[in-house]
Write an enzyme that holds these catalytic residues in place. Sequence first.
Site, PDB file in Angstrom:
ATOM      1  N   VAL A   1       0.826  -1.207   0.000  1.00 26.53           N
ATOM      2  CA  VAL A   1       0.000   0.000   0.000  1.00 26.53           C
ATOM      3  C   VAL A   1       0.861   1.259   0.000  1.00 26.53           C
ATOM      4  CG1 VAL A   1      -1.668   1.343   1.349  1.00 26.53           C
ATOM      5  CG2 VAL A   1      -1.976  -1.125   1.073  1.00 26.53           C
ATOM      6  N   GLU A   2       1.961   1.214   0.742  1.00 24.64           N
ATOM      7  CA  GLU A   2       2.802   2.397   0.859  1.00 24.64           C
ATOM      8  C   GLU A   2       3.539   2.743  -0.429  1.00 24.64           C
ATOM      9  OE1 GLU A   2       3.113   4.595   3.124  1.00 24.64           O
ATOM     10  OE2 GLU A   2       2.225   3.731   4.928  1.00 24.64           O
ATOM     11  N   SER A   3       4.141   1.742  -1.081  1.00 22.49           N
ATOM     12  CA  SER A   3       5.040   2.062  -2.187  1.00 22.49           C
ATOM     13  C   SER A   3       5.003   1.098  -3.364  1.00 22.49           C
ATOM     14  CB  SER A   3       6.479   2.106  -1.666  1.00 22.49           C
ATOM     15  OG  SER A   3       6.913   0.794  -1.315  1.00 22.49           O
TER      16      SER A   3
END
Length: 206
Positions: free
Chosen positions: A104-106
């Site tokens: 989700v982050e990167s």
Amino acid sequence: MRYASIMAAVVATAALNLTHTARADGYIYIYKQPNGAYLFTDKNVNKHNYTLLKRMGRPTATASCLGITRSILKKRARAYALTVERIAASNRLDPLLMRAIITVESCYDAHATSSVGARGLMQLMPTTGAHMGIHDLYDPINNLEAGMRYFKSLMRRFSNNVRLSLAAYNAGPTAVLKYDGVPPYPETQNYVSRVLAHYRKLVNGG
């Protein structure tokens, strides 16, 4: 005025005065100024006559996920699989949850940078990295070490409550304590839901 109307007014004016005494901390703020105008900024304005209307959670590096197919994502994930397993185990964290956060982050882009300056695989702000003793957040191993140690500290703080720890990872622990739960920021609520959805897919072999 509703949030959508506030945003429209801010965009329409396109005059954001960011010169006030302020401190950037990775969040997005909407203030009502003494003259009635709205200020949309990434800085915490330290003025008593400014009314804080909304603080939004830290955005993830969504640009790193544009055009990424499932096969590309899996290939990226495989490149870091053993490292994630090792560091998660050393911090007594669920490696599948860590993989969900990274996704989700990167989308596993070690060079990802968000619009507010969060960096690397786990999208850490430089101040957070420094607090964890890490300065090169674009180094994958350093980033994973710092990110997981930070998440472990949040799990301890919130009695191993995964939802609250995820919310704190996105919006900061102070916001979680203030609202005694997941803060009512759309970005943060969406973030928690997305991470848990990815986690469930991984648990089910997806």
